[in-house]
Design a protein around this motif. Structure first.
Motif, short mmCIF file in Angstrom:
data_model
loop_
_atom_site.label_atom_id
_atom_site.label_comp_id
_atom_site.label_asym_id
_atom_site.label_seq_id
_atom_site.Cartn_x
_atom_site.Cartn_y
_atom_site.Cartn_z
N ALA A 3 64.59 -10.30 50.22
CA ALA A 3 65.41 -9.95 51.38
C ALA A 3 66.87 -9.73 50.98
CB ALA A 3 65.32 -11.05 52.44
N ALA A 4 67.40 -10.64 50.17
CA ALA A 4 68.80 -10.52 49.75
C ALA A 4 69.02 -9.27 48.92
CB ALA A 4 69.20 -11.76 48.93
N GLY A 5 68.10 -9.01 47.99
CA GLY A 5 68.24 -7.81 47.16
C GLY A 5 68.11 -6.54 47.98
N GLY A 6 67.17 -6.52 48.91
CA GLY A 6 66.94 -5.32 49.72
C GLY A 6 68.11 -4.97 50.60
N ILE A 7 68.65 -5.98 51.30
CA ILE A 7 69.76 -5.68 52.21
C ILE A 7 71.03 -5.37 51.44
CG2 ILE A 7 70.63 -8.04 52.55
CD1 ILE A 7 70.82 -7.28 55.58
N ASP A 50 60.64 -10.58 58.24
CA ASP A 50 62.10 -10.61 58.16
C ASP A 50 62.57 -10.10 56.81
OD1 ASP A 50 64.69 -11.48 59.33
OD2 ASP A 50 64.68 -12.84 57.63
N SER A 51 61.91 -10.55 55.74
CA SER A 51 62.31 -10.12 54.40
C SER A 51 62.10 -8.62 54.20
CB SER A 51 61.51 -10.89 53.34
OG SER A 51 61.82 -12.27 53.40
N LEU A 52 60.93 -8.14 54.60
CA LEU A 52 60.62 -6.72 54.40
C LEU A 52 61.47 -5.82 55.30
CD1 LEU A 52 56.73 -6.82 53.99
CD2 LEU A 52 58.48 -6.66 52.22
N SER A 53 61.84 -6.31 56.47
CA SER A 53 62.70 -5.51 57.34
C SER A 53 64.08 -5.32 56.71
CB SER A 53 62.83 -6.16 58.72
OG SER A 53 63.51 -7.40 58.63
N HIS A 54 64.55 -6.34 56.00
CA HIS A 54 65.83 -6.21 55.29
C HIS A 54 65.71 -5.20 54.14
CE1 HIS A 54 66.73 -9.86 57.52
NE2 HIS A 54 68.00 -9.74 57.16
N VAL A 55 64.57 -5.25 53.46
CA VAL A 55 64.33 -4.28 52.38
C VAL A 55 64.28 -2.86 52.95
CG1 VAL A 55 62.67 -3.53 50.64
CG2 VAL A 55 63.13 -5.96 50.95
N ALA A 56 63.73 -2.74 54.16
CA ALA A 56 63.60 -1.42 54.78
C ALA A 56 64.94 -0.73 54.93
CB ALA A 56 62.92 -1.54 56.14
N LEU A 57 66.02 -1.52 55.02
CA LEU A 57 67.36 -0.92 55.14
C LEU A 57 67.64 -0.02 53.94
CD1 LEU A 57 70.07 -0.77 56.64
CD2 LEU A 57 70.81 -2.78 55.34
N SER A 58 67.17 -0.42 52.75
CA SER A 58 67.38 0.40 51.56
C SER A 58 66.65 1.73 51.69
CB SER A 58 66.88 -0.34 50.31
OG SER A 58 67.59 -1.53 50.11
#
Length: 278
Positions: free
Chosen positions: A97-101, A43-51
């Motif tokens: 996750a917060a930083g990535g998204i 979940d965390s890395l998927s949010h980072v993937a948005l970047s």
């Protein structure tokens, strides 16, 4: 529509092959991550993937190829932060996750907002997989499964008892870094199947279903892979037939499989208790 007619479409064939490959690698890694209580790393890395995806779109390069190094570097950040005595792993996951998204949303805004390509990564679009993405999925599956095979015993050791593994001579830091890196690669390639919003479910649900029935670790890996491939295949077929989002149908199928395994486990437990009483 018959199954034969469904399979006759070239784009369906690509989707099924890519989906099966991705299903296997996420299931195999998911077993390790679930038992190690790191399942939410997806979940965390998927949010980072948005970047990374947003960077790819704004620079007119491949979003997937751009996201892979971004997510891998972030996975190392998660490991380094969580290995600190002052920060717990769940806090590290939340921070990354917060930083990535947040960064991804800013990049998307600079690019002019969300477009069709970015939305496809948010919710998955396995039926639009192209030849390059299929080749990438096959290459990553080969690399990841080979690494799991080579470092299988070490991965098991750090999964069940990291302190014992360290005393037994296992380089736990190296194996942990390997696990988070290959998990990062798997997360990025899985975005095409179910999207950023649901990728963690693909990593968590099939392994959890397998662990309901498996009595050995190897059997858990096999069952998780079988359940994941079944979920992807059935989900794609149902999505195509009923004109529904493929990612959502895949996850709902996975949940149905988990529901069945829980019923079977409870039935087996009650049957065993009954025989012991008799």
């Amino acid at each position: 529509m018959s199954v034969i007619e469904f399979l006759s479409y070239a784009f369906v064939q690509k989707a099924l092959i890519a989906g099966a490959l991705i299903a296997v690698i996420t299931a195999v890694l998911g077993v390790f991550l679930v038992l190690k209580r790191l399942s939410l790393i997806g979940d965390s890395l998927s949010h980072v993937a948005l970047s990374g995806i947003a960077l790819g779109l704004i620079t007119n390069t491949s979003p997937v190829f751009m996201a892979i190094p971004v997510v891998m570097l972030s996975s190392l950040g998660i490991y380094k932060i969580s290995s600190s005595a002052k920060v717990h792993s769940d806090s590290a996951l939340g921070i990354i996750a917060a930083g990535g998204i947040s960064l991804g949303l800013i990049i998307a805004a600079l690019a002019g907002g969300f477009n069709v390509d970015l939305l496809s990564f948010l919710f998955g679009s396995i039926l639009t997989v192209n030849a390059a993405e299929l080749i990438l999925a096959a290459a990553l599956a080969l690399i990841i499964l080979t690494l799991v095979y080579v470092f299988y015993n070490d991965l098991i050791a750090i999964t069940f008892d990291e302190n014992f593994a360290k005393t037994a001579g296992v380089n736990t830091e190296r194996i942990n870094i390997l696990l988070v890196l290959i998990s990062a690669a798997a997360v990025v390639i899985a975005l095409k199947v179910v999207g950023i919003m649901l990728v963690s479910a693909m990593i968590i649900i099939p392994p959890t279903a397998a662990l309901q029935l498996a009595k050995t670790f190897k059997r858990a890996l096999i069952l998780a892979s079988a359940f994941s491939v079944t979920g992807v295949t059935a989900g794609i077929y149902l999505a195509f037939i009923f004109n529904m989002p493929s990612g959502a149908m895949i996850i709902l199928t996975d949940i149905f499989i988990l529901f069945i395994t829980v019923i079977l486990r409870n039935y087996a437990f009650k049957k065993r208790k009954s025989s012991e009483t008799d």
